[in-house]
Design a protein around this motif. Sequence first.
Motif, mmCIF file in Angstrom:
data_model
loop_
_atom_site.group_PDB
_atom_site.id
_atom_site.type_symbol
_atom_site.label_atom_id
_atom_site.label_comp_id
_atom_site.label_asym_id
_atom_site.label_seq_id
_atom_site.Cartn_x
_atom_site.Cartn_y
_atom_site.Cartn_z
ATOM 1 N N THR A 57 0.859 -1.178 0.000
ATOM 2 C CA THR A 57 0.000 0.000 0.000
ATOM 3 C C THR A 57 0.898 1.231 0.000
ATOM 4 O O THR A 57 1.802 1.325 0.828
ATOM 5 N N GLY A 58 0.665 2.168 -0.937
ATOM 6 C CA GLY A 58 1.611 3.257 -1.115
ATOM 7 C C GLY A 58 1.062 4.647 -0.863
ATOM 8 O O GLY A 58 -0.085 4.956 -1.208
ATOM 9 N N VAL A 100 16.863 3.712 2.490
ATOM 10 C CA VAL A 100 16.275 2.493 1.908
ATOM 11 C C VAL A 100 15.668 2.817 0.541
ATOM 12 O O VAL A 100 15.816 2.045 -0.414
ATOM 13 N N GLY A 101 15.002 3.961 0.446
ATOM 14 C CA GLY A 101 14.411 4.365 -0.824
ATOM 15 C C GLY A 101 15.459 4.646 -1.885
ATOM 16 O O GLY A 101 15.268 4.337 -3.068
ATOM 17 N N TYR A 102 16.580 5.225 -1.484
ATOM 18 C CA TYR A 102 17.650 5.498 -2.448
ATOM 19 C C TYR A 102 18.175 4.202 -3.061
ATOM 20 O O TYR A 102 18.715 4.205 -4.161
ATOM 21 N N MET A 103 18.028 3.099 -2.334
ATOM 22 C CA MET A 103 18.493 1.804 -2.846
ATOM 23 C C MET A 103 17.401 1.053 -3.595
ATOM 24 O O MET A 103 17.621 -0.073 -4.038
ATOM 25 N N GLY A 104 16.202 1.653 -3.702
ATOM 26 C CA GLY A 104 15.162 1.043 -4.519
ATOM 27 C C GLY A 104 13.977 0.479 -3.768
ATOM 28 O O GLY A 104 13.147 -0.215 -4.365
ATOM 29 N N GLN A 105 13.860 0.760 -2.460
ATOM 30 C CA GLN A 105 12.731 0.235 -1.690
ATOM 31 C C GLN A 105 12.208 1.331 -0.769
ATOM 32 O O GLN A 105 12.462 1.325 0.431
ATOM 33 N N GLU A 106 11.466 2.257 -1.316
ATOM 34 C CA GLU A 106 10.937 3.347 -0.505
ATOM 35 C C GLU A 106 9.823 2.797 0.385
ATOM 36 O O GLU A 106 8.714 2.530 -0.082
ATOM 37 N N LEU A 107 10.127 2.637 1.650
ATOM 38 C CA LEU A 107 9.158 2.067 2.577
ATOM 39 C C LEU A 107 7.916 2.939 2.652
ATOM 40 O O LEU A 107 7.988 4.165 2.618
ATOM 41 N N ASN A 151 5.850 3.187 0.401
ATOM 42 C CA ASN A 151 5.510 3.664 -0.935
ATOM 43 C C ASN A 151 5.975 2.681 -2.005
ATOM 44 O O ASN A 151 6.795 3.022 -2.863
ATOM 45 N N PRO A 152 5.473 1.445 -1.974
ATOM 46 C CA PRO A 152 5.836 0.478 -3.012
ATOM 47 C C PRO A 152 5.374 0.967 -4.379
ATOM 48 O O PRO A 152 4.451 1.775 -4.476
ATOM 49 N N VAL A 175 0.579 -2.220 -6.365
ATOM 50 C CA VAL A 175 -0.019 -3.203 -5.458
ATOM 51 C C VAL A 175 0.719 -4.537 -5.529
ATOM 52 O O VAL A 175 0.594 -5.372 -4.634
ATOM 53 N N GLU A 176 1.514 -4.725 -6.544
ATOM 54 C CA GLU A 176 2.316 -5.940 -6.690
ATOM 55 C C GLU A 176 3.510 -5.941 -5.749
ATOM 56 O O GLU A 176 4.158 -6.961 -5.539
ATOM 57 N N GLY A 177 3.818 -4.804 -5.150
ATOM 58 C CA GLY A 177 4.981 -4.707 -4.279
ATOM 59 C C GLY A 177 6.254 -4.543 -5.081
ATOM 60 O O GLY A 177 6.239 -4.165 -6.255
ATOM 61 N N TRP A 178 7.371 -4.824 -4.446
ATOM 62 C CA TRP A 178 8.669 -4.688 -5.106
ATOM 63 C C TRP A 178 9.064 -6.006 -5.760
ATOM 64 O O TRP A 178 8.769 -7.081 -5.244
ATOM 65 N N HIS A 179 9.763 -5.930 -6.876
ATOM 66 C CA HIS A 179 10.407 -7.110 -7.421
ATOM 67 C C HIS A 179 11.673 -7.372 -6.616
ATOM 68 O O HIS A 179 12.407 -6.434 -6.277
ATOM 69 N N THR A 180 11.904 -8.619 -6.292
ATOM 70 C CA THR A 180 12.938 -8.970 -5.328
ATOM 71 C C THR A 180 14.094 -9.706 -5.993
ATOM 72 O O THR A 180 14.195 -9.757 -7.219
ATOM 73 N N GLY A 181 14.972 -10.272 -5.189
ATOM 74 C CA GLY A 181 16.097 -11.024 -5.721
ATOM 75 C C GLY A 181 17.057 -10.122 -6.485
ATOM 76 O O GLY A 181 17.350 -8.992 -6.082
ATOM 77 N N THR A 182 17.537 -10.606 -7.612
ATOM 78 C CA THR A 182 18.529 -9.855 -8.384
ATOM 79 C C THR A 182 17.978 -8.535 -8.905
ATOM 80 O O THR A 182 18.754 -7.641 -9.253
ATOM 81 N N GLU A 183 16.659 -8.390 -8.930
ATOM 82 C CA GLU A 183 16.091 -7.130 -9.408
ATOM 83 C C GLU A 183 16.257 -5.993 -8.404
ATOM 84 O O GLU A 183 15.945 -4.842 -8.714
ATOM 85 N N TRP A 184 16.756 -6.309 -7.197
ATOM 86 C CA TRP A 184 17.105 -5.240 -6.272
ATOM 87 C C TRP A 184 18.333 -4.475 -6.757
ATOM 88 O O TRP A 184 18.577 -3.344 -6.330
ATOM 89 N N ILE A 185 19.131 -5.101 -7.616
ATOM 90 C CA ILE A 185 20.451 -4.570 -7.927
ATOM 91 C C ILE A 185 20.504 -3.962 -9.324
ATOM 92 O O ILE A 185 20.113 -4.581 -10.311
ATOM 93 N N ASN A 186 20.977 -2.736 -9.380
ATOM 94 C CA ASN A 186 21.443 -2.142 -10.626
ATOM 95 C C ASN A 186 22.679 -1.319 -10.286
ATOM 96 O O ASN A 186 23.096 -1.273 -9.117
#
Length: 467
Positions: A100-101, A340-347, A349-350, A353-364
């Motif tokens: 929920t964002g 946390v948001g600067y790294m791609g997971q703004e708490l 505020n996903p 509704v699907e949320g964040w993609h996880t695993g290797t998609e955390w990294i760029n």
Amino acid sequence: MADKDIALMAHLMRRAGFGATREELEARVAQGYEATVEDLLHPEAHEAVDTYDLLRYHPWAWKPGTIQGMGASEWMYYMVNTQRPLEEKMVLFWHQVFATGVSKVDHYDEIIDQIAMFRDKGMGDYRELLMALARDPAMIYWLDNCENHGNAVNENWGRELLELFSMGVGNYTEDDVRECSRAFTGWTMSPKLPRFPMGRFDWHFEYKGEDHDDGEKTFLGHTGRFNGEDIINIVCQQPATAQFMARHLYNFFVADEAQVPAWSVTPPRDPEAIETLAQVFTESNYDMRSVLRVLFNSDFFKEARFAKLKSPAEVVIGTLRLVGGEEFPAPGIGNLSRQVGYMGQELLNPPSVEGWHTGTEWINSGSLMRRINFTANLVGDVNRPGVQAILNTLRAQGELSPEALVDTCLDLMGPLDVNDATRQELIRHTSVGGPLTWDTAQASEASTQRVGELLQLIVSLRDYQFA
């Protein structure tokens, strides 16, 4: 104390919490693995975080309104300071599942209330949690159920309840979505007072019977004049729900899976583990504590070490808890919560509704540099209490060869089991200057600086980014 016991306990605390210091790991190993699992499963045995400690110094954190990026400060304070790590980890789990964002809700206060609801109910009855979620004003607004009327059905909440919150794609029909949505007509929130001049006021759930479609409905093979509670009861009875939630738990706590939209066409990496968790979910009447107990005591969990890429929240909170020094709500907690948001997971505020993609998609390339710079800055601060604890352990060993220094630091920072090429590179770097000594003030200062540099190299390793 056996190294394998420390390594297993460190694995448990990374997954069921946000890591642990060596002192805590040794205490928990002495307590025993299964006893530690039970302790984690019963957070009520430990003192809760006192929010008022934060609010005394940062009163704006009580109702941050729409302060950009600052709304997660209170939750950040909880995660850093909690003595109930699994309780907070489950809050993070449910925030990912029931994303929920604030981008739409435009009201941090309501999402913070939802986070508190996850904290209260997240380790209990999944059915009760779904009931609370269906009455949650932030979710009602996020998925438009306040626009779902008996004479004009809005299917957004009904669709996501089935697609992302319980059963998963392929286990229901479009007719089921429509009938589900009809059952939740009239589930809305009371009119909110305007933002000005007195600021935001809390939203409240309101059931409007006159706006509810009380007609007969057929849902997943069941027929009746269903209301929302009936729908949730039927959903929880479905084998697909047990399988779907088991896969969510496996993906979050055990090992990275494919992304959720692919689950209908991509089999789980460990079908037997999913079946085990699903069976407990059903037999325990949807009790999350029972499922987690089986999960953490299972061989498939114990053997899945470093099989998950840490989320940004896990990187930030885990490193903060390791180095210490953030227990007091000093100035800067708002900026800290933005990391946390600067790294791609703004708490709070996903992205959807699907949320964040996880695993290797955390990294760029950008998020990886953020991770490394943030963690390196923390462990490079040799005045932090957690870094001081590492230095004290090294000093107690006296003169240290470069090999012994590297091995000890890898052990204290994980334990991390790096490959030989990585270990040799760390030794090569550390060898400049010879053995570590502490016998003079000058030598101690130089050795302290070298340790700080080595810790910075360790947190920049691929290995540190995995849990």
